[in-house]
Scaffold this motif. Structure first.
Motif, PDB file in Angstrom:
ATOM      1  N   SER A 159      36.304  43.195  36.244  1.00  0.00           N
ATOM      2  CA  SER A 159      36.788  41.685  36.282  1.00  0.00           C
ATOM      3  C   SER A 159      35.346  40.569  36.458  1.00  0.00           C
ATOM      4  CB  SER A 159      37.837  41.922  37.283  1.00  0.00           C
ATOM      5  OG  SER A 159      37.774  39.895  37.416  1.00  0.00           O
ATOM      6  N   PRO A 160      35.751  39.566  35.156  1.00  0.00           N
ATOM      7  CA  PRO A 160      35.016  38.021  35.533  1.00  0.00           C
ATOM      8  C   PRO A 160      34.967  37.798  37.314  1.00  0.00           C
ATOM      9  CG  PRO A 160      35.556  38.621  33.635  1.00  0.00           C
ATOM     10  CD  PRO A 160      36.719  39.630  34.219  1.00  0.00           C
ATOM     11  N   TRP A 161      35.844  37.790  37.594  1.00  0.00           N
ATOM     12  CA  TRP A 161      36.090  37.401  38.665  1.00  0.00           C
ATOM     13  C   TRP A 161      35.405  38.088  39.830  1.00  0.00           C
ATOM     14  CZ3 TRP A 161      36.611  32.858  37.096  1.00  0.00           C
ATOM     15  CH2 TRP A 161      37.059  32.535  35.108  1.00  0.00           C
TER      16      TRP A 161
ATOM     17  N   ARG B 295      31.758  36.949  39.239  1.00  0.00           N
ATOM     18  CA  ARG B 295      31.327  35.953  40.037  1.00  0.00           C
ATOM     19  C   ARG B 295      31.351  36.241  41.418  1.00  0.00           C
ATOM     20  NH1 ARG B 295      34.341  30.759  39.276  1.00  0.00           N
ATOM     21  NH2 ARG B 295      36.634  30.569  39.871  1.00  0.00           N
TER      22      ARG B 295
ATOM     23  N   PRO C  14      43.682  46.165  38.151  1.00  0.00           N
ATOM     24  CA  PRO C  14      44.795  46.172  37.664  1.00  0.00           C
ATOM     25  C   PRO C  14      45.790  46.424  36.349  1.00  0.00           C
ATOM     26  CG  PRO C  14      42.690  44.266  37.654  1.00  0.00           C
ATOM     27  CD  PRO C  14      42.451  45.807  38.171  1.00  0.00           C
TER      28      PRO C  14
ATOM     29  N   GLY D  97      48.662  39.910  43.023  1.00  0.00           N
ATOM     30  CA  GLY D  97      48.287  41.247  41.895  1.00  0.00           C
ATOM     31  C   GLY D  97      47.352  40.884  41.523  1.00  0.00           C
ATOM     32  N   LYS D  98      46.271  40.663  42.125  1.00  0.00           N
ATOM     33  CA  LYS D  98      44.845  39.687  41.340  1.00  0.00           C
ATOM     34  C   LYS D  98      44.234  39.788  41.277  1.00  0.00           C
ATOM     35  CE  LYS D  98      46.761  36.307  37.812  1.00  0.00           C
ATOM     36  NZ  LYS D  98      46.677  36.678  36.811  1.00  0.00           N
ATOM     37  N   VAL D  99      42.205  40.195  40.939  1.00  0.00           N
ATOM     38  CA  VAL D  99      41.368  40.919  41.595  1.00  0.00           C
ATOM     39  C   VAL D  99      40.009  39.616  41.617  1.00  0.00           C
ATOM     40  CG1 VAL D  99      41.475  43.154  41.579  1.00  0.00           C
ATOM     41  CG2 VAL D  99      40.226  42.173  39.747  1.00  0.00           C
ATOM     42  N   PRO D 100      39.587  39.175  42.458  1.00  0.00           N
ATOM     43  CA  PRO D 100      38.946  40.512  43.533  1.00  0.00           C
ATOM     44  C   PRO D 100      40.598  40.029  44.395  1.00  0.00           C
ATOM     45  CG  PRO D 100      37.147  38.348  43.633  1.00  0.00           C
ATOM     46  CD  PRO D 100      38.904  38.249  42.192  1.00  0.00           C
TER      47      PRO D 100
ATOM     48  N   ASP E 126      41.760  35.508  46.044  1.00  0.00           N
ATOM     49  CA  ASP E 126      41.040  34.482  44.382  1.00  0.00           C
ATOM     50  C   ASP E 126      39.066  34.441  45.302  1.00  0.00           C
ATOM     51  OD1 ASP E 126      41.197  32.333  42.540  1.00  0.00           O
ATOM     52  OD2 ASP E 126      40.388  31.562  43.893  1.00  0.00           O
ATOM     53  N   SER E 127      39.131  34.576  43.780  1.00  0.00           N
ATOM     54  CA  SER E 127      37.303  34.507  43.869  1.00  0.00           C
ATOM     55  C   SER E 127      37.040  32.549  44.031  1.00  0.00           C
ATOM     56  CB  SER E 127      37.069  35.125  42.861  1.00  0.00           C
ATOM     57  OG  SER E 127      36.860  34.000  42.091  1.00  0.00           O
ATOM     58  N   LEU E 128      37.441  31.986  43.956  1.00  0.00           N
ATOM     59  CA  LEU E 128      36.528  30.528  43.895  1.00  0.00           C
ATOM     60  C   LEU E 128      36.788  30.348  45.229  1.00  0.00           C
ATOM     61  CD1 LEU E 128      35.647  27.756  43.206  1.00  0.00           C
ATOM     62  CD2 LEU E 128      37.701  26.850  42.558  1.00  0.00           C
TER      63      LEU E 128
HETATM   64  N1  GSH Z   1      41.975  32.577  39.967  1.00  0.00           N
HETATM   65  C1  GSH Z   1      41.679  33.869  40.031  1.00  0.00           C
HETATM   66  C2  GSH Z   1      41.645  34.574  38.689  1.00  0.00           C
HETATM   67  C3  GSH Z   1      42.047  36.203  39.159  1.00  0.00           C
HETATM   68  C4  GSH Z   1      42.236  37.046  37.782  1.00  0.00           C
HETATM   69  O1  GSH Z   1      43.039  36.383  36.855  1.00  0.00           O
HETATM   70  N2  GSH Z   1      42.445  38.560  37.866  1.00  0.00           N
HETATM   71  C5  GSH Z   1      42.757  39.576  36.622  1.00  0.00           C
HETATM   72  C6  GSH Z   1      41.520  40.075  36.232  1.00  0.00           C
HETATM   73  S1  GSH Z   1      40.261  39.430  35.239  1.00  0.00           S
HETATM   74  C7  GSH Z   1      43.588  40.698  37.375  1.00  0.00           C
HETATM   75  O2  GSH Z   1      43.177  40.838  38.168  1.00  0.00           O
HETATM   76  N3  GSH Z   1      44.799  40.454  36.424  1.00  0.00           N
HETATM   77  C8  GSH Z   1      45.848  40.870  36.841  1.00  0.00           C
HETATM   78  C9  GSH Z   1      47.362  40.957  36.672  1.00  0.00           C
HETATM   79  O3  GSH Z   1      47.365  39.903  36.617  1.00  0.00           O
HETATM   80  O4  GSH Z   1      48.102  41.451  36.891  1.00  0.00           O
HETATM   81  C10 GSH Z   1      40.369  34.526  40.340  1.00  0.00           C
HETATM   82  O5  GSH Z   1      39.381  33.816  40.272  1.00  0.00           O
HETATM   83  O6  GSH Z   1      40.729  35.225  41.334  1.00  0.00           O
END
Ligand code: GSH
Length: 222
Positions: free
Chosen positions: A11-13, A16, A35, A50-53, A64-66
């Protein structure tokens, strides 16, 4: 500070965040979370979207990465990844938003899912319409990034590497995993810029770990 990063380096996030940790000379432990599919209910307790990281800091969770990088900058101000104030501070946030909304969502993520995830991990073929739509968006996005780099200075905000550059560097790794290139004849500054970011020790270290993770499935390591 005890740091744990929950996520996958694909994941790019996540990238970062881990390169920001490395740029600041900190250590972290990684907890692998991929994910794909329905999120685990336990993971939703620490990441409601449900998002990483997710960054775990001394038992607390930032999903959230930011937000996570903002905390790191406050706790460990040097080397700084955020311009201090004024126009540059605001412009960096705009660039991070542009990279997320345009480069990531409209170009890189569709190409990465269709051309890297589907054939390598889901045994399915890319959807040609999704690929074509992403490629149609690409010139507009690359032209804008090129326009931000014409001054000849090394990074988006000038001489210092900031979170915007770490963001771009992370997104372009997935773009390269997808088998795409930056046409250096058309976008010379962008092409040099991405190579420059990827030569930073933090990215070199990250790329070594990605090589172990994906091997020759990525054209980057073939
Ligand atoms: N704004 C979030 C974006 C994180 C994000 O979009 N992660 C994606 C992977 S690149 C993810 O976990 N997607 C899984 C999903 O949406 O269910 C951050 O910067 O941490």
């Amino acid at each position: 500070m005890q740091l744990k990063v929950h996520g996958t380096l694909l994941s790019p996030w996540v990238r970062r965040l881990v390169v920001a940790i490395e740029e600041k000379g900190l250590d972290y432990e990684q907890v692998s979370i991929v994910p794909l599919g329905d999120p685990d209910p336990d993971f939703l307790k620490i990441s409601p979207l449900g998002k990483v990281p997710v960054l775990e800091v001394n038992g607390r969770f930032l999903p959230d990465s930011l937000a996570a990088c903002t905390l790191l900058e406050a706790e460990v101000p040097e080397p700084s990844l955020f311009p201090k104030a004024g126009w540059d501070a605001a412009w960096m946030l705009w660039l991070c938003d542009y990279l997320a909304t345009a480069l990531f969502s409209k170009v890189e993520a569709p190409l990465f899912i269709e051309q890297f995830i589907k054939p390598n991990f889901q045994q399915t073929d890319p959807d040609p319409e999704i690929v074509a739509a992403a490629k149609q968006m690409r010139p507009q996005v690359f032209d804008y990034l090129e326009s931000q780099l014409v001054s000849g200075r090394p990074y988006l905000l000038g001489d210092d590497c900031t979170l915007a550059d770490l963001t771009a560097g992370g997104i372009f790794i997935s773009y390269f995993h997808a088998g795409e290139i930056i046409d250096s004849a058309r976008w010379p500054n962008l092409s040099d810029y991405v190579a420059r970011i990827h030569m930073r020790p933090s990215f070199e270290h990250l790329l070594e770990k990605e090589r172990e993770l994906v091997g020759t499935r990525s054209p980057l390591f073939a």
